[in-house]
Scaffold this motif. Structure first.
Motif, PDB file in Angstrom:
ATOM      1  N   VAL A  54       0.862  -1.197   0.000  1.00  0.00           N
ATOM      2  CA  VAL A  54       0.000   0.000   0.000  1.00  0.00           C
ATOM      3  C   VAL A  54       0.890   1.237   0.000  1.00  0.00           C
ATOM      4  O   VAL A  54       1.921   1.265   0.686  1.00  0.00           O
ATOM      5  CB  VAL A  54      -0.933   0.001   1.240  1.00  0.00           C
ATOM      6  N   LEU A  55       0.492   2.243  -0.743  1.00  0.00           N
ATOM      7  CA  LEU A  55       1.240   3.488  -0.836  1.00  0.00           C
ATOM      8  C   LEU A  55       1.559   4.017   0.561  1.00  0.00           C
ATOM      9  O   LEU A  55       0.681   4.032   1.434  1.00  0.00           O
ATOM     10  CB  LEU A  55       0.384   4.504  -1.606  1.00  0.00           C
ATOM     11  N   ASN A  56       2.795   4.449   0.752  1.00  0.00           N
ATOM     12  CA  ASN A  56       3.234   5.036   2.031  1.00  0.00           C
ATOM     13  C   ASN A  56       3.212   4.064   3.200  1.00  0.00           C
ATOM     14  O   ASN A  56       3.366   4.492   4.341  1.00  0.00           O
ATOM     15  CB  ASN A  56       2.328   6.213   2.434  1.00  0.00           C
ATOM     16  N   GLY A  57       2.928   2.794   2.960  1.00  0.00           N
ATOM     17  CA  GLY A  57       2.799   1.862   4.075  1.00  0.00           C
ATOM     18  C   GLY A  57       1.556   2.131   4.913  1.00  0.00           C
ATOM     19  O   GLY A  57       1.469   1.699   6.064  1.00  0.00           O
ATOM     20  N   ASP A  58       0.566   2.819   4.336  1.00  0.00           N
ATOM     21  CA  ASP A  58      -0.667   3.107   5.092  1.00  0.00           C
ATOM     22  C   ASP A  58      -1.443   1.819   5.385  1.00  0.00           C
ATOM     23  O   ASP A  58      -1.328   0.831   4.649  1.00  0.00           O
ATOM     24  CB  ASP A  58      -1.593   4.027   4.273  1.00  0.00           C
ATOM     25  N   ASN A  59      -2.236   1.854   6.445  1.00  0.00           N
ATOM     26  CA  ASN A  59      -3.091   0.698   6.760  1.00  0.00           C
ATOM     27  C   ASN A  59      -4.371   1.192   7.424  1.00  0.00           C
ATOM     28  O   ASN A  59      -4.523   2.380   7.694  1.00  0.00           O
ATOM     29  CB  ASN A  59      -2.343  -0.288   7.685  1.00  0.00           C
ATOM     30  N   GLY A  60      -5.287   0.258   7.664  1.00  0.00           N
ATOM     31  CA  GLY A  60      -6.596   0.631   8.217  1.00  0.00           C
ATOM     32  C   GLY A  60      -6.681   0.516   9.737  1.00  0.00           C
ATOM     33  O   GLY A  60      -7.786   0.490  10.281  1.00  0.00           O
ATOM     34  N   ASP A  61      -5.540   0.458  10.427  1.00  0.00           N
ATOM     35  CA  ASP A  61      -5.574   0.272  11.888  1.00  0.00           C
ATOM     36  C   ASP A  61      -6.446   1.321  12.589  1.00  0.00           C
ATOM     37  O   ASP A  61      -7.159   1.000  13.535  1.00  0.00           O
ATOM     38  CB  ASP A  61      -4.157   0.373  12.484  1.00  0.00           C
ATOM     39  N   ILE A  62      -6.337   2.555  12.109  1.00  0.00           N
ATOM     40  CA  ILE A  62      -7.114   3.646  12.729  1.00  0.00           C
ATOM     41  C   ILE A  62      -8.159   4.174  11.748  1.00  0.00           C
ATOM     42  O   ILE A  62      -9.305   4.415  12.104  1.00  0.00           O
ATOM     43  CB  ILE A  62      -6.172   4.786  13.195  1.00  0.00           C
ATOM     44  N   ALA A  63      -7.742   4.349  10.502  1.00  0.00           N
ATOM     45  CA  ALA A  63      -8.633   4.872   9.441  1.00  0.00           C
ATOM     46  C   ALA A  63      -9.374   6.122   9.930  1.00  0.00           C
ATOM     47  O   ALA A  63      -8.745   7.040  10.449  1.00  0.00           O
ATOM     48  CB  ALA A  63      -9.583   3.787   8.940  1.00  0.00           C
ATOM     49  N   CYS A  64     -10.698   6.165   9.819  1.00  0.00           N
ATOM     50  CA  CYS A  64     -11.464   7.332  10.285  1.00  0.00           C
ATOM     51  C   CYS A  64     -11.899   7.147  11.735  1.00  0.00           C
ATOM     52  O   CYS A  64     -12.673   7.951  12.256  1.00  0.00           O
ATOM     53  CB  CYS A  64     -12.696   7.546   9.414  1.00  0.00           C
ATOM     54  N   ASP A  65     -11.459   6.061  12.331  1.00  0.00           N
ATOM     55  CA  ASP A  65     -11.851   5.730  13.707  1.00  0.00           C
ATOM     56  C   ASP A  65     -13.375   5.767  13.874  1.00  0.00           C
ATOM     57  O   ASP A  65     -13.897   6.102  14.946  1.00  0.00           O
ATOM     58  CB  ASP A  65     -11.179   6.677  14.714  1.00  0.00           C
ATOM     59  N   HIS A  66     -14.046   5.393  12.799  1.00  0.00           N
ATOM     60  CA  HIS A  66     -15.514   5.392  12.829  1.00  0.00           C
ATOM     61  C   HIS A  66     -16.052   4.479  13.935  1.00  0.00           C
ATOM     62  O   HIS A  66     -17.129   4.724  14.491  1.00  0.00           O
ATOM     63  CB  HIS A  66     -16.029   4.943  11.456  1.00  0.00           C
ATOM     64  N   TYR A  67     -15.291   3.450  14.256  1.00  0.00           N
ATOM     65  CA  TYR A  67     -15.740   2.523  15.303  1.00  0.00           C
ATOM     66  C   TYR A  67     -16.033   3.289  16.603  1.00  0.00           C
ATOM     67  O   TYR A  67     -16.968   2.948  17.326  1.00  0.00           O
ATOM     68  CB  TYR A  67     -14.672   1.451  15.541  1.00  0.00           C
ATOM     69  N   HIS A  68     -15.210   4.306  16.878  1.00  0.00           N
ATOM     70  CA  HIS A  68     -15.408   5.078  18.095  1.00  0.00           C
ATOM     71  C   HIS A  68     -16.158   6.390  17.866  1.00  0.00           C
ATOM     72  O   HIS A  68     -16.483   7.096  18.817  1.00  0.00           O
ATOM     73  CB  HIS A  68     -14.059   5.385  18.755  1.00  0.00           C
ATOM     74  N   ARG A  69     -16.372   6.748  16.609  1.00  0.00           N
ATOM     75  CA  ARG A  69     -16.991   8.034  16.309  1.00  0.00           C
ATOM     76  C   ARG A  69     -18.319   7.853  15.569  1.00  0.00           C
ATOM     77  O   ARG A  69     -18.753   8.731  14.826  1.00  0.00           O
ATOM     78  CB  ARG A  69     -16.055   8.877  15.440  1.00  0.00           C
ATOM     79  N   MET A  70     -18.906   6.702  15.765  1.00  0.00           N
ATOM     80  CA  MET A  70     -20.103   6.363  14.987  1.00  0.00           C
ATOM     81  C   MET A  70     -21.216   7.407  15.149  1.00  0.00           C
ATOM     82  O   MET A  70     -21.827   7.814  14.153  1.00  0.00           O
ATOM     83  CB  MET A  70     -20.607   4.992  15.436  1.00  0.00           C
ATOM     84  N   ASP A  71     -21.442   7.867  16.370  1.00  0.00           N
ATOM     85  CA  ASP A  71     -22.558   8.797  16.569  1.00  0.00           C
ATOM     86  C   ASP A  71     -22.354  10.097  15.807  1.00  0.00           C
ATOM     87  O   ASP A  71     -23.287  10.640  15.211  1.00  0.00           O
ATOM     88  CB  ASP A  71     -22.753   9.089  18.057  1.00  0.00           C
ATOM     89  N   GLU A  72     -21.114  10.554  15.818  1.00  0.00           N
ATOM     90  CA  GLU A  72     -20.788  11.782  15.093  1.00  0.00           C
ATOM     91  C   GLU A  72     -21.049  11.584  13.594  1.00  0.00           C
ATOM     92  O   GLU A  72     -21.586  12.471  12.915  1.00  0.00           O
ATOM     93  CB  GLU A  72     -19.298  12.051  15.349  1.00  0.00           C
TER      94      GLU A  72
END
Ligand code: FCB
Length: 481
Positions: A53-71
């Motif tokens: 993946v470009l830059n060695g990016d990964n989905g470990d944090i991503a948009c952190d939607h798991y913790h920001r679902m309500d927002e």
């Protein structure tokens, strides 16, 4: 048609019940890849593989939607959409791929479904958007039949847990990408380079869809079941018969390998022939599989981004002389073709040609050759080089133009009698764009990845107004006649 208003102004009205929505996918936004018992997926493995993946990016944090679902749900409410398309991560629900169901994983999606309902937004659930549990890949992934069977068990678990809250179910997202990019070109997880594997994966993904369909119908009364395909309009660069044949091969691989079995119950002859020496290839097809794959559906999901123009690889020089820019190679050398760029035509940051008229012709063709079922555009959108300006705004006018042209092109298809019933913009949020990592922003909401802060872009406001008025100011796209 009554969907078009007076042509003296450019306002075009969509049908009264048109389903406006926004889309995302689990691995691209959720993060929290180890939370609450989630198991590893092939995208965790792939994105942690150096160079994948470009830059060695990964989905470990991503948009952190798991913790920001309500927002994020509040953003959807502000947007005013009637539907939200999200995907469920199989490794959250059955971490090992088979066996024990992880209640905490299901609980997360229950909260999501309830949160949507509380805001009057209809959940549209994709059961598989590419995050296969890694233990299943270790046993052969989509190249083996067992994975389709494991998928059916997973689907039943999700249907039982969420069936009362979700009406619209999408079995698979873009099985072409899972099979051909995952096992053929190696561009996506699990990163294999083997056409025979890709062909077998193609079949097993469709089989998975076929196994899941009756399970959804039996488990959930009134469930609406469909599949989402990434389809495109492939044009020959000239009317030379070699180029016409090249475009036909490209069309066979991307479009007909999926549309023909689903709607006609058979694989296209020319493609069976093309892949006949591949192993395991189509030798994995068993009696009865195609009947399962061709069961009646309630809708078809179409993802459309860009059209393509191709020539036979032997005709690259002629294409250059005709004024095209010719790609140097193709990710599938067996198809013997070259992609062409039309100089001067606008392109997105992904380098995808912008040509909304391709959406109209694609939709008309689906209706003419395949099905009159309701169609949802389950993804459409564009990446551009957005930035936050000194006033704190993201003035993404090129995305606004892209959306305006594509809504207009979709309206053209509706006016031509195609049964398009909804549209989901890709994407609600900037997110992890697969092999391109965080370098490509498709969101109508800017995400500042280090902090997770969300900032609606200009396109968010534009789309909100289109949704609220149920209209578009008609914009003819380049390439339309
Ligand atoms: C599609 C994918 C989606 C997103 C867009 C840009 O192929 O389904 O997840 O990456 O492309």
């Amino acid at each position: 048609m009554s969907t078009s208003s007076n042509h003296s102004d450019r306002t075009r009205h969509f049908p009264p019940d048109f389903l406006w929505g926004a889309a995302t996918a689990s691995y691209q936004i959720e993060g929290a890849t180890k939370a609450d018992g989630r198991g590893p997926s092939i995208w965790d493995t792939f994105s942690h593989t150096p160079g994948a993946v470009l830059n060695g990016d990964n989905g470990d944090i991503a948009c952190d939607h798991y913790h920001r679902m309500d927002e994020d749900l509040d953003l959807l409410a502000q947007l005013g959409v009637r539907a939200y398309r999200f995907s469920v991560a199989w490794p959250r629900v059955i971490p090992e791929g088979t066996g024990e169901v992880n209640q905490a994983g299901l609980d997360f999606y229950r909260r999501l479904v309830d949160g949507l309902r509380a805001r009057d937004i209809e959940p549209t659930l994709t059961l598989y958007h590419w995050d296969l549990p890694q233990p299943l890949e270790d046993r052969g992934g989509w190249v083996v039949r067992d994975t389709a069977e494991a998928y059916a068990v997973y689907v039943e678990a999700v249907a039982r847990a969420l069936g009362d809250g979700v009406e619209r179910w999408i079995t698979l997202n873009e099985p072409w990408c899972s099979s051909w990019l995952g096992y053929g070109s190696g561009h996506h997880a699990p990163g294999k380079h083997d056409i025979g594997m890709a062909t077998a994966a193609n079949h097993h993904l469709l089989l998975a869809h076929g196994l899941a369909t009756p399970i959804l119908r039996d488990t959930i009364r009134g469930a609406k079941v469909g599949i989402t395909l990434n389809l495109s309009d492939h044009r020959p660069g000239s009317d030379d018969e070699l180029d016409v044949a090249a475009a036909r091969r490209a069309d066979g691989n991307l479009n007909r390998l999926f549309l023909d079995p689903i709607f006609h119950g058979r694989y296209p002859e020319d493609m069976l022939e093309h892949y006949c020496n591949e192993s395991p290839g189509f030798s994995v097809v068993r009696e009865g599989d195609l009947e399962l794959i061709a069961q009646p559906l309630d809708f078809l999901g179409v993802n459309y981004y860009s059209p393509s123009t191709v020539v036979d690889e032997s005709r690259a020089t002629q294409a250059r002389m005709a004024g095209y820019i010719v790609a140097t190679g193709d990710q599938f050398p067996d198809l013997r073709l070259r992609g062409l760029e039309t100089p001067g035509r606008d392109r997105t940051a992904m380098d995808w040609e912008i040509q909304a008229a391709g959406l109209t012709s694609l939709l008309v063709r689906i209706r003419d050759e395949y099905t009159g079922l309701p169609i949802y555009i389950t993804e459409n959108g564009a990446a551009f080089n957005d930035y936050v300006d000194p006033n704190g705004h993201v003035l993404d006018l090129n995305r606004v133009a892209y959306l305006q042209e594509h809504l207009s092109a979709m309206h053209d298809a509706i006016a031509a009698g195609v049964n398009v019933q909804g549209y989901f913009v890709w994407s609600l949020l900037d997110n992890f764009e697969w092999a391109f990592g965080y370098s490509q922003r498709f969101g109508i909401v800017w995400v500042d990845f280090p902090t997770g802060v969300r900032l609606p872009k200009e396109s968010f406001r534009w789309y909100r107004d289109a949704v609220a008025s149920n209209t578009v100011q008609y914009a003819r796209s380049p390439g339309s006649h």
